[in-house]
Design a protein around this motif. Structure first.
Motif, PDB file in Angstrom:
ATOM      1  N   ALA A  37       0.831  -1.208   0.000  1.00  0.00           N
ATOM      2  CA  ALA A  37       0.000   0.000   0.000  1.00  0.00           C
ATOM      3  C   ALA A  37       0.866   1.259   0.000  1.00  0.00           C
ATOM      4  O   ALA A  37       0.577   2.228  -0.700  1.00  0.00           O
ATOM      5  CB  ALA A  37      -0.945  -0.004   1.192  1.00  0.00           C
ATOM      6  N   ARG A  38       1.948   1.249   0.757  1.00  0.00           N
ATOM      7  CA  ARG A  38       2.846   2.410   0.808  1.00  0.00           C
ATOM      8  C   ARG A  38       3.618   2.575  -0.508  1.00  0.00           C
ATOM      9  O   ARG A  38       3.750   3.675  -1.030  1.00  0.00           O
ATOM     10  CB  ARG A  38       3.833   2.275   1.959  1.00  0.00           C
ATOM     11  N   THR A  39       4.141   1.478  -1.027  1.00  0.00           N
ATOM     12  CA  THR A  39       4.938   1.534  -2.252  1.00  0.00           C
ATOM     13  C   THR A  39       4.102   1.987  -3.440  1.00  0.00           C
ATOM     14  O   THR A  39       4.533   2.830  -4.229  1.00  0.00           O
ATOM     15  CB  THR A  39       5.589   0.168  -2.540  1.00  0.00           C
ATOM     16  N   GLN A  40       2.912   1.438  -3.577  1.00  0.00           N
ATOM     17  CA  GLN A  40       2.043   1.819  -4.694  1.00  0.00           C
ATOM     18  C   GLN A  40       1.638   3.286  -4.589  1.00  0.00           C
ATOM     19  O   GLN A  40       1.540   3.976  -5.595  1.00  0.00           O
ATOM     20  CB  GLN A  40       0.806   0.932  -4.758  1.00  0.00           C
ATOM     21  N   ASN A  41       1.419   3.766  -3.370  1.00  0.00           N
ATOM     22  CA  ASN A  41       1.091   5.171  -3.175  1.00  0.00           C
ATOM     23  C   ASN A  41       2.259   6.055  -3.617  1.00  0.00           C
ATOM     24  O   ASN A  41       2.067   7.085  -4.254  1.00  0.00           O
ATOM     25  CB  ASN A  41       0.737   5.425  -1.712  1.00  0.00           C
TER      26      ASN A  41
END
Length: 84
Positions: A37-41
């Motif tokens: 979730a953090r990386t895709q954001n």
């Protein structure tokens, strides 16, 4: 997920990740979901591109779906965690 659901998740994205950061326990699936979730954001320019969620023609629409779907799965994973 519908665009309406994505818009709601977008409003709570930061709160979902803060809740995940406060969790006392962890497992490999939980850590992968949080990282995803953090990386895709990050790849989606931190969700700051106007119309990325509501505009199907936006080149950032797909990555918005990715990080918000990751946040949804993270939220569902946390449902079964006693410390959350």
């Amino acid at each position: 997920m519908s665009h309406g659901a994505l818009l709601v998740l977008d409003d709570y994205y930061g709160a979902i990740l803060r809740l995940a950061d406060d969790a006392k326990e962890s497992d490999p699936v939980f850590r992968k979901l949080k990282n995803y979730a953090r990386t895709q954001n990050y790849y989606c320019l931190w969700g700051l591109v106007p119309g990325a969620i509501s505009d199907e023609a936006s080149p950032f629409n797909e990555c918005s779906h990715d990080y918000l779907s990751g946040a949804r799965m993270l939220l569902l994973q946390m449902r079964g965690m006693p410390s959350v």
